[in-house]
Design an enzyme around this catalytic site. Structure first.
Site, mmCIF file in Angstrom:
data_model
loop_
_atom_site.group_PDB
_atom_site.id
_atom_site.type_symbol
_atom_site.label_atom_id
_atom_site.label_comp_id
_atom_site.label_asym_id
_atom_site.label_seq_id
_atom_site.Cartn_x
_atom_site.Cartn_y
_atom_site.Cartn_z
ATOM 1 N N LYS A 79 0.811 -1.222 0.000
ATOM 2 C CA LYS A 79 0.000 0.000 0.000
ATOM 3 C C LYS A 79 0.841 1.267 0.000
ATOM 4 C CE LYS A 79 -3.346 -0.683 -0.579
ATOM 5 N NZ LYS A 79 -3.785 -1.072 -1.956
ATOM 6 N N GLY A 81 2.066 2.419 -3.163
ATOM 7 C CA GLY A 81 2.149 2.823 -4.560
ATOM 8 C C GLY A 81 2.648 1.712 -5.460
ATOM 9 N N TRP A 84 1.103 1.517 -9.093
ATOM 10 C CA TRP A 84 1.605 2.611 -9.927
ATOM 11 C C TRP A 84 3.044 2.336 -10.368
ATOM 12 C CZ3 TRP A 84 3.562 7.947 -8.024
ATOM 13 C CH2 TRP A 84 3.655 8.846 -9.108
ATOM 14 N N HIS A 145 7.390 -7.655 -1.655
ATOM 15 C CA HIS A 145 7.241 -6.828 -0.456
ATOM 16 C C HIS A 145 8.291 -7.202 0.593
ATOM 17 C CE1 HIS A 145 3.662 -4.934 -1.846
ATOM 18 N NE2 HIS A 145 2.875 -5.968 -1.717
ATOM 19 N N GLY A 302 -5.223 7.316 -4.103
ATOM 20 C CA GLY A 302 -3.874 7.640 -4.558
ATOM 21 C C GLY A 302 -3.447 9.059 -4.237
#
Length: 334
Positions: A79, A81, A84, A145, A302
């Protein structure tokens, strides 16, 4: 009574019971345990909190993944970005393969998570069959991650490049809270804000503590071999996207030519990968990624500073104290 295979297939993978193999079951069962945010509990492995379902995949990845010097690895705290960053790097690296960005680009018909696979959610998920990565075009583009210390040994020893993106922990937490509650089935109560906040501040969050995750890559980016790790902040990229996309291209050894810049290639990529464009595409409103998470849940707002709409003054002070104690003293601020 056990669920039938037909019944189980209707349940998203992230909600299914953990099927640990004998090889990993004994190890995982001995690790410190905390209540999970969705269904399966967190286990603390080498200082990092990871969901039991995911941990087995992490162990398999650590053991089997062999990095190439040309690989590019995207890393984020969840979480921060991630969607994107995946879209931007995929479009950047494949701009010659898909020159007509407005017609047949894969991002128009596929979610970014389907185009850039996660180690722990997409590749190392079958306990019997390892992924065949030989057919992937170079440079191979992956995502994870994992904190730096838990990366496969071959990643740290090779010359592959790592792009790390972090976000103001206050916005990171708010995004987490919305996302987790979207993923919880209707049969489960929504997690209270203060309950999740308490866990987040103790460091018990997916791949947390968040401050150790951020600090690990920050320190690596400051090393003499800083050309291996590029450290990015979500907020800076949102404010100066053109500048940071070009810096990202240089880091990936795929810089934009003056001709490309004059033809508007940089702006085309930024427009294609913008939150507004991606969130309006049909593919990101329907369908699911491999784990069963609905595509629409990857696109909420966002924005920068969304925490102001949700966190109390006391919560802000508590998180700011953690940031000051754990990150600011190392030269890292938000």
């Amino acid at each position: 009574m056990e669920k039938s295979s037909d019944e189980n297939s209707l349940v998203p993978k992230y909600l299914q019971e953990v099927d640990l193999t004998g090889e990993y079951k004994e190890l995982i069962s001995t690790l410190p345990l905390e209540k999970g945010w969705i269904k399966t509990p967190f286990r603390q492995y080498q200082g990092c909190w990871i969901g039991s379902r995911t941990l087995q995949n992490v162990l398999s990845c650590q053991r089997h993944f062999q990095a190439l010097d040309t690989d590019i690895l995207l890393v984020t705290v969840p979480k921060s970005g991630t969607t994107w960053l995946k879209a931007l790097t995929f479009a950047l690296l494949n701009r010659n393969k898909y020159p007509n960005i407005h017609l047949n680009h894969p991002l128009l018909s596929s979610n970014p998570h389907d185009l850039v696979p996660f180690f722990e959610h997409d590749l190392y998920i079958n306990k019997e069959i390892l992924p065949n990565l030989n057919s992937l075009s170079h440079p191979r583009l992956f995502c994870t991650h994992l904190p730096y210390d838990l990366l496969p040994k071959s990643v740290k020893e090779s010359r592959c490049k790592i792009v790390y993106l972090c976000r103001d922990p206050k916005d990171n937490f708010v995004s987490f809270w919305h996302f987790i509650n979207n993923l919880r089935p209707q049969s489960m109560e929504k997690l209270a804000l203060d309950e999740l906040f308490e866990s987040f501040c103790r460091g018990v969050s997916p791949f947390g503590p968040f401050w150790e995750h951020i600090l690990g890559y920050w320190k690596e980016s400051l090393m003499e071999r800083s050309n291996k790790v590029m450290f990015l902040r979500f907020e800076e990229m949102k404010i100066k996207p053109n500048f940071y996309l070009k810096k990202l291209a240089e880091f990936m050894e795929s810089p934009f030519s003056k001709e490309e810049e004059s033809k508007g290639v940089v702006d085309d990529i930024l427009n294609l990968c913008s939150f507004e464009k991606l969130s309006e595409l049909k593919v990101n409103k329907v369908g699911k990624v491999a784990t069963g998470v609905e595509n629409k849940y990857f696109f909420r707002r966002g924005h920068i500073g969304d925490w102001k709409n949700l966190l109390t003054t006391e919560m802000v002070e508590q998180l700011n104290t953690i940031i000051e104690k754990e990150l600011v003293k190392h030269g890292l601020n938000f």
